[in-house]
Design a protein around this motif. Structure first.
Motif: not given
Length: 69
Positions: A33-37, A40-43
């Motif tokens: 999920l963190a990749r799709h939000m 967060f951008g590149d973090r």
């Protein structure tokens, strides 16, 4: 209730581990999920580590609290 909290912690922990696996190998692209939000951008790597620590803390929290008798 204890099992529910531990299950939520496990899901959060697995999201963090999945994020790290995706960052390092490119696998699990659709699962994390963190990749799709976009927030967060590149973090995503930092967010994955935070998710692992948070998930682990949530999983051990119910065992650390004692009931008053």
């Amino acid at each position: 209730m204890k099992k529910l909290i531990e299950a939520v912690g496990l899901v959060i922990l697995l999201q963090g581990v999945g994020g790290l696996v995706h960052e390092w190998t490119g696998w699990l692209r659709l699962w994390t999920l963190a990749r799709h939000m976009d927030l967060f951008g590149d973090r995503a790597l930092f967010v994955s580590v935070v998710l692992i620590v948070t998930g682990f803390a949530i999983m051990i929290a119910p065992g650390a609290v004692r009931k008053k008798s």
